[in-house]
Write a protein that holds these residues in place. Sequence first.
Motif, PDB file in Angstrom:
ATOM      1  N   TYR A  16      21.845  73.664  -9.605  1.00 13.89           N
ATOM      2  CA  TYR A  16      23.376  73.974 -10.030  1.00 13.89           C
ATOM      3  C   TYR A  16      22.812  74.185 -11.760  1.00 13.89           C
ATOM      4  O   TYR A  16      21.989  73.252 -12.133  1.00 13.89           O
ATOM      5  CB  TYR A  16      24.285  72.399  -9.580  1.00 13.89           C
ATOM      6  CG  TYR A  16      24.051  71.456 -10.641  1.00 13.89           C
ATOM      7  CD1 TYR A  16      24.659  70.814 -12.056  1.00 13.89           C
ATOM      8  CD2 TYR A  16      22.968  70.097 -10.338  1.00 13.89           C
ATOM      9  CE1 TYR A  16      24.216  70.161 -12.744  1.00 13.89           C
ATOM     10  CE2 TYR A  16      23.297  69.084 -10.795  1.00 13.89           C
ATOM     11  CZ  TYR A  16      23.300  69.397 -12.533  1.00 13.89           C
ATOM     12  OH  TYR A  16      22.787  67.585 -13.157  1.00 13.89           O
ATOM     13  N   SER A  17      24.573  74.792 -12.676  1.00 15.99           N
ATOM     14  CA  SER A  17      24.153  74.698 -13.744  1.00 15.99           C
ATOM     15  C   SER A  17      25.608  74.588 -13.940  1.00 15.99           C
ATOM     16  O   SER A  17      26.303  74.933 -13.100  1.00 15.99           O
ATOM     17  CB  SER A  17      23.484  75.310 -14.071  1.00 15.99           C
ATOM     18  OG  SER A  17      23.959  76.407 -13.822  1.00 15.99           O
ATOM     19  N   ILE A  18      25.777  74.994 -15.662  1.00 14.80           N
ATOM     20  CA  ILE A  18      27.003  75.627 -15.126  1.00 14.80           C
ATOM     21  C   ILE A  18      27.972  77.175 -14.949  1.00 14.80           C
ATOM     22  O   ILE A  18      28.591  77.399 -14.691  1.00 14.80           O
ATOM     23  CB  ILE A  18      26.943  75.354 -16.932  1.00 14.80           C
ATOM     24  CG1 ILE A  18      28.849  75.829 -17.183  1.00 14.80           C
ATOM     25  CG2 ILE A  18      27.322  76.424 -17.900  1.00 14.80           C
ATOM     26  CD1 ILE A  18      29.315  74.886 -18.358  1.00 14.80           C
ATOM     27  N   ASP A  19      26.740  77.618 -14.978  1.00 14.01           N
ATOM     28  CA  ASP A  19      26.371  79.411 -14.711  1.00 14.01           C
ATOM     29  C   ASP A  19      25.955  79.659 -13.923  1.00 14.01           C
ATOM     30  O   ASP A  19      26.078  81.363 -13.355  1.00 14.01           O
ATOM     31  CB  ASP A  19      26.799  80.014 -15.952  1.00 14.01           C
ATOM     32  CG  ASP A  19      25.150  79.428 -16.947  1.00 14.01           C
ATOM     33  OD1 ASP A  19      24.295  79.343 -16.334  1.00 14.01           O
ATOM     34  OD2 ASP A  19      25.463  80.254 -18.031  1.00 14.01           O
ATOM     35  N   GLU A  20      24.976  79.002 -13.183  1.00 11.23           N
ATOM     36  CA  GLU A  20      24.134  80.023 -12.163  1.00 11.23           C
ATOM     37  C   GLU A  20      23.670  78.507 -11.428  1.00 11.23           C
ATOM     38  O   GLU A  20      24.135  77.437 -11.851  1.00 11.23           O
ATOM     39  CB  GLU A  20      22.867  80.300 -12.769  1.00 11.23           C
ATOM     40  CG  GLU A  20      22.171  79.877 -13.788  1.00 11.23           C
ATOM     41  CD  GLU A  20      21.245  80.757 -14.370  1.00 11.23           C
ATOM     42  OE1 GLU A  20      20.931  81.836 -13.637  1.00 11.23           O
ATOM     43  OE2 GLU A  20      20.100  80.661 -15.592  1.00 11.23           O
ATOM     44  N   GLY A  21      22.740  78.974 -10.159  1.00 12.11           N
ATOM     45  CA  GLY A  21      22.788  78.334  -8.715  1.00 12.11           C
ATOM     46  C   GLY A  21      23.182  77.836  -8.041  1.00 12.11           C
ATOM     47  O   GLY A  21      24.174  78.933  -7.688  1.00 12.11           O
ATOM     48  N   ASP A  22      23.064  77.327  -6.793  1.00 13.87           N
ATOM     49  CA  ASP A  22      23.559  77.313  -5.046  1.00 13.87           C
ATOM     50  C   ASP A  22      25.349  77.099  -5.900  1.00 13.87           C
ATOM     51  O   ASP A  22      25.849  77.762  -5.296  1.00 13.87           O
ATOM     52  CB  ASP A  22      23.441  75.760  -4.893  1.00 13.87           C
ATOM     53  CG  ASP A  22      21.934  76.683  -4.005  1.00 13.87           C
ATOM     54  OD1 ASP A  22      21.444  77.554  -4.179  1.00 13.87           O
ATOM     55  OD2 ASP A  22      20.885  75.804  -4.379  1.00 13.87           O
TER      56      ASP A  22
END
Length: 458
Positions: free
Chosen positions: A241-247
């Motif tokens: 997860y992150s603020i702007d990319e990831g699942d």
Amino acid sequence: MELKDIKAVYFIGAGGIGMSAIARYFINKGLVVAGYDRTPSDLTHRLEKEGMVIHYEEDIEDIPHACKKPESCLIIYTPAIPADNKELLYFRENGFVIQKRAQVLGTLTTAHKGLCFAGTHGKTTTSTMCAHLMHQSHLDCNAFLGGISKNYGTNYILSNESDYVVIEADEFDRSFHWLRPWMSVITATDPDHLDIYGTKEAYLESFRHYTTLIQPGGALIIHKGLELKPAVQENVKVYEYSIDEGDFHAENVRIKNGEIKFDLVSPVENIKNIELGHPVPINIENGIAALAMAQLNGCTAEELKIGMKTYYGVDRRFDFKIKNDRHVLLSDYAHHPQEIYQSARSIRQLYEDRKITAIFQPHLYTRTRDFYKEFADALSQLDEVILCDIYPAREQPIPGVTSQLIYDNLKPGVEKSLIRKEEVVQLAKSRDFDVLVILGAGDLDNYVPQIAKIIRNK
């Protein structure tokens, strides 16, 4: 010792935020609960009102009679307590079962589905946010938190029905190695506690070992881009997860008029128009981690939207005391350079055209020695920095390690000064601050009520 055999529980270091949550668990079970702490506080006074017997001098004579029976009294201590503590020595010499706080939490993660939140920073906010999401949903939860939830006025949530327990997983002294999570979030692995770990590599290895403890069938939710290489067991899913990319990530972020809204992109179900009840930019990313955990365990989209909108934050975590057009006062527990960087960045985003002043009390001589340049870089995002003496906590002074190290490395153009913490109240009387943030994990926060009163009267 099995839970059914315990008639009394004695805490050494009773006033710690994590210790007090477990104390409340046993108070709620109707056991005799007592303990020692060096310093009276609002938290210890509340515990006393709830039924705990606490004293503040090391004295075996002050230990209640019910807590002097090895066969029925469990002793719980915090790693911050010195090994030569008189009461700890008494219990060791007389055959008591003695456990660290983390060992007790570990027992709970084997008895329940443990939803654990680890990381150098962000774990208190994220775990408290998840606890609220779960508690107000059809799933409910128990929770042992590292801060006082503003929704519940406590660091502890009890459910007699739910099989879930939300736990803040503390890496200090490798305490989180006692846990057996069903699922875990890891928010960050920026090196810290190098007085314990020695090197960054040892710190990262400790987190790697922690990932092996997640139970088969569970999941790891890890911030994208960390140096950490997880070593999960088979049948443990890994999500980023992150603020702007990831699942799990955010799209369509809107920050306007003191409100923050975003859409959640998720492998479970996308959710549009999530509104933050505690609208701070860093809480977008914290919120994504909390939402991921709650959603993977069965919270519905509508429950998640209601929960995020009604989440009000944690004491001393970006905690607004005054917020109006003339004055803003915040208290923030941030005490690691990356935490301060994120806090300062969020404040700057919210108040880009106003003068921002920080009063910062560094926490620990070793942390200041190891990261004084990073502290200076993080604080240099602000307009003015006022530095107090280092809060020693468990440490003895180190020659040459003072707040002057941070002061000397602040970037040109930043207004700066050095003061003693006892001078802070007088400073508040003599100045008219625009946006003021009180930073640090020490005792500077004790002055915040007085500062708030002074500012309100201006």
